[in-house]
Design an enzyme around this catalytic site. Structure first.
Site, PDB file in Angstrom:
ATOM      1  CB  ALA A  13      -0.828  -0.158   1.377  1.00  0.00           C
ATOM      2  CB  THR A  19      10.342   2.553  -6.224  1.00  0.00           C
ATOM      3  OG1 THR A  19      10.475   3.091  -7.321  1.00  0.00           O
ATOM      4  CG2 THR A  19      10.636   3.852  -5.175  1.00  0.00           C
ATOM      5  CE1 TYR A  39       6.038   5.496  -5.071  1.00  0.00           C
ATOM      6  CE2 TYR A  39       7.801   5.796  -6.686  1.00  0.00           C
ATOM      7  CZ  TYR A  39       6.760   5.053  -5.938  1.00  0.00           C
ATOM      8  OH  TYR A  39       6.903   3.735  -6.144  1.00  0.00           O
ATOM      9  NE  ARG A  62      13.012   5.485 -17.079  1.00  0.00           N
ATOM     10  CZ  ARG A  62      14.115   6.551 -17.516  1.00  0.00           C
ATOM     11  NH1 ARG A  62      15.128   5.847 -17.766  1.00  0.00           N
ATOM     12  NH2 ARG A  62      13.822   7.628 -17.041  1.00  0.00           N
TER      13      ARG A  62
HETATM   14  N1  LIG Z   1       3.924  -0.209 -10.589  1.00  0.00           N
HETATM   15  C1  LIG Z   1       5.256  -0.058 -10.594  1.00  0.00           C
HETATM   16  O1  LIG Z   1       5.817   0.304 -11.585  1.00  0.00           O
HETATM   17  C2  LIG Z   1       5.835   0.153  -9.441  1.00  0.00           C
HETATM   18  C3  LIG Z   1       7.282   0.277  -9.211  1.00  0.00           C
HETATM   19  C4  LIG Z   1       7.943   0.421  -8.277  1.00  0.00           C
HETATM   20  C5  LIG Z   1       7.559   0.151  -6.960  1.00  0.00           C
HETATM   21  N2  LIG Z   1       6.189   0.157  -6.926  1.00  0.00           N
HETATM   22  C6  LIG Z   1       5.535  -0.070  -5.539  1.00  0.00           C
HETATM   23  O2  LIG Z   1       4.794  -1.316  -5.599  1.00  0.00           O
HETATM   24  C7  LIG Z   1       3.474  -1.188  -4.629  1.00  0.00           C
HETATM   25  C8  LIG Z   1       2.463  -1.287  -5.538  1.00  0.00           C
HETATM   26  O3  LIG Z   1       2.353  -0.435  -6.572  1.00  0.00           O
HETATM   27  P1  LIG Z   1       1.208  -0.537  -7.601  1.00  0.00           P
HETATM   28  O4  LIG Z   1       1.523  -0.392  -9.101  1.00  0.00           O
HETATM   29  O5  LIG Z   1       0.241  -1.872  -7.525  1.00  0.00           O
HETATM   30  O6  LIG Z   1       0.454   0.539  -7.241  1.00  0.00           O
HETATM   31  P2  LIG Z   1      -1.481   0.784  -6.842  1.00  0.00           P
HETATM   32  O7  LIG Z   1      -1.826   2.116  -6.512  1.00  0.00           O
HETATM   33  O8  LIG Z   1      -2.098  -0.045  -7.967  1.00  0.00           O
HETATM   34  O9  LIG Z   1      -1.573  -0.117  -5.530  1.00  0.00           O
HETATM   35  C9  LIG Z   1      -1.333   0.593  -4.213  1.00  0.00           C
HETATM   36  C10 LIG Z   1      -2.684   0.030  -3.407  1.00  0.00           C
HETATM   37  O10 LIG Z   1      -2.762   0.807  -2.187  1.00  0.00           O
HETATM   38  C11 LIG Z   1      -3.729   1.382  -1.892  1.00  0.00           C
HETATM   39  N3  LIG Z   1      -3.351   2.278  -0.706  1.00  0.00           N
HETATM   40  C12 LIG Z   1      -3.205   3.567  -0.839  1.00  0.00           C
HETATM   41  N4  LIG Z   1      -3.013   4.228   0.101  1.00  0.00           N
HETATM   42  C13 LIG Z   1      -3.404   3.109   1.041  1.00  0.00           C
HETATM   43  C14 LIG Z   1      -3.520   3.338   2.505  1.00  0.00           C
HETATM   44  N5  LIG Z   1      -3.211   4.502   3.007  1.00  0.00           N
HETATM   45  N6  LIG Z   1      -4.147   2.334   3.013  1.00  0.00           N
HETATM   46  C15 LIG Z   1      -4.334   1.189   2.399  1.00  0.00           C
HETATM   47  N7  LIG Z   1      -4.328   1.107   1.284  1.00  0.00           N
HETATM   48  C16 LIG Z   1      -3.590   2.270   0.695  1.00  0.00           C
HETATM   49  C17 LIG Z   1      -4.301   1.671  -3.254  1.00  0.00           C
HETATM   50  O11 LIG Z   1      -5.747   1.815  -3.171  1.00  0.00           O
HETATM   51  C18 LIG Z   1      -4.071   0.786  -4.204  1.00  0.00           C
HETATM   52  O12 LIG Z   1      -4.919  -0.303  -4.323  1.00  0.00           O
HETATM   53  C19 LIG Z   1       3.662   0.380  -4.366  1.00  0.00           C
HETATM   54  O13 LIG Z   1       4.149   0.453  -2.930  1.00  0.00           O
HETATM   55  C20 LIG Z   1       4.682   0.993  -5.096  1.00  0.00           C
HETATM   56  O14 LIG Z   1       5.360   2.061  -4.717  1.00  0.00           O
HETATM   57  C21 LIG Z   1       5.403  -0.177  -8.084  1.00  0.00           C
END
Ligand SMILES: NC(=O)c1ccc[n+]([C@@H]2O[C@H](COP(=O)([O-])OP(=O)(O)OC[C@H]3O[C@@H](n4cnc5c(N)ncnc54)[C@H](O)[C@@H]3O)[C@@H](O)[C@H]2O)c1
Length: 321
Positions: free
Chosen positions: A72, A115, A139, A220
């Site tokens: 999250a 990340t 971020y 990337r």
């Molecule tokens: N997608 C990418 O390319 C990528 C790259 C690097 C790191 N990440 C990390 O991976 C993780 C997941 O990323 P994602 O792409 O699935 O993002 P996403 O936004 O789809 O998933 C994050 C989830 O967290 C929930 N959320 C946000 N704030 C919250 C809170 N206060 N309490 C409870 N839930 C909450 C959102 O509703 C969402 O469903 C994140 O921590 C992100 O930083 C993602």
């Protein structure tokens, strides 16, 4: 094993929850649905609609749990620049709240979604876990704060943790039932969604064609979400000894933006309209990681191609939107 996935209704979290349940685990999910879909969670997981900042909900979510996957977070770079306090509150305070609750409840195993953004505009190509960290946005700073906290404190807290630094994640999952888990497209600024949404009227914007790469566009490292989740699940068996590990998750293969566009044209059998524009502040010429440590520690090797990432992303878009 009974597990908690925070952010389990989101893009990566939903794939993780689905795969954990397929593997026979019992899964709790806490998600405030600010960027996720409840229908992604599925009826076999125990869903708690709430924030990681809400102590009562968090207590419920952690009941009987042995390990936590903490995904999250607030994830949009541009939004983080506009609302730094919100990003610090959720990504730093929310995570520290979760860690404290884990310690209180004697939960000793934690996987944290960090990340590549912690490396900022790196000097190394490819980067590795010892490369200099220098986030260039709020971020990335919020994620680095937690990486540092766990590096410093995990051992003395008796916690066994891994901070996985994800590179660019793409693709989608079709579940055993035959539905594609939903991805939020509104507001997404990542390259692959931007390619899928481009048209002659609204061409893809490529930020700079004068970078020091083979074709002038930035490089990337794209990992399929299903490969990434396999690494997360493998890590469950590596959380025995107190202390923290940092592991980068990427393919070690870079693709320039123009190479991604060309691959998309072949994989999706269509022409992608694009136009060059100025570089964006904070972008880097290349963000590609070695995956030697992930191979060594987890025995993990990603095996899905960039074409599969693009095809699965397009299939999800056609099925769900
Ligand atoms: N997608 C990418 O390319 C990528 C790259 C690097 C790191 N990440 C990390 O991976 C993780 C997941 O990323 P994602 O792409 O699935 O993002 P996403 O936004 O789809 O998933 C994050 C989830 O967290 C929930 N959320 C946000 N704030 C919250 C809170 N206060 N309490 C409870 N839930 C909450 C959102 O509703 C969402 O469903 C994140 O921590 C992100 O930083 C993602």
């Amino acid at each position: 094993m009974k597990l908690l996935v925070t952010g389990g209704a989101g893009y990566i979290g939903a794939v993780l929850v689905n795969k954990l349940i397929d593997a026979g685990h019992q899964v709790n999910v806490i998600d405030d649905l600010s960027n996720g879909f409840v229908e992604n969670v599925g009826e076999n997981a125990n869903f708690i609609n709430g924030s990681i900042l809400d102590n009562d909900k968090l207590n419920r979510a952690l009941e009987g749990v042995e390990a936590v996957f903490h995904l999250a977070a607030k994830i949009r770079v541009e939004e983080g620049e506009r609302q730094p306090e919100l990003y610090k509150k959720v990504n730093i305070d929310g995570t520290l709240n979760l860690i404290n609750k884990c310690i209180d409840k004697n939960i000793k195993k934690l996987v944290f979604a960090s990340t590549a953004a912690v490396y900022g505009d790196p000097e190394d190509f490819p980067v590795n876990e010892d490369s200099k960290v220098n986030p260039v946005n709020v971020y990335g700073l919020t994620k680095l704060e937690i990486d540092k906290y766990l590096e410093k404190n995990a051992k003395s807290l008796g916690l066994s943790s891994i901070c996985f630094r994800f590179f660019n994640i793409g693709g989608a999952l079709k579940t055993k039932k035959g539905n594609w888990l939903k991805i939020k497209h509104e507001g997404a600024t990542h390259l692959i969604p931007s390619i899928l949404h481009s048209s002659n009227e609204k061409p893809l914007l490529i930020f700079g064609n004068d970078w020091s790469t083979k074709d002038g566009t930035p490089t990337r490292d794209f990992v399929h979400v299903v490969d990434l989740v396999e690494a997360l699940i493998k890590s469950l068996t590596k959380l025995e000894i107190p202390g923290n590990q940092i592991i980068n998750l990427g393919t070690s293969t870079g693709s320039t933006v123009l190479e991604v566009v060309k691959t998309a044209e072949l994989a999706l059998k269509k022409t992608i309209s694009y136009r060059f524009t100025n570089r964006r502040a904070g972008d880097s010429f290349a963000l590609v990681t070695s995956n030697e440590k992930a191979k060594q520690v987890l025995g993990w090797v990603p095996n899905k191609s960039l074409s599969e990432i693009l095809q699965d992303a397009q299939a999800e878009l056609l099925a769900n939107h």
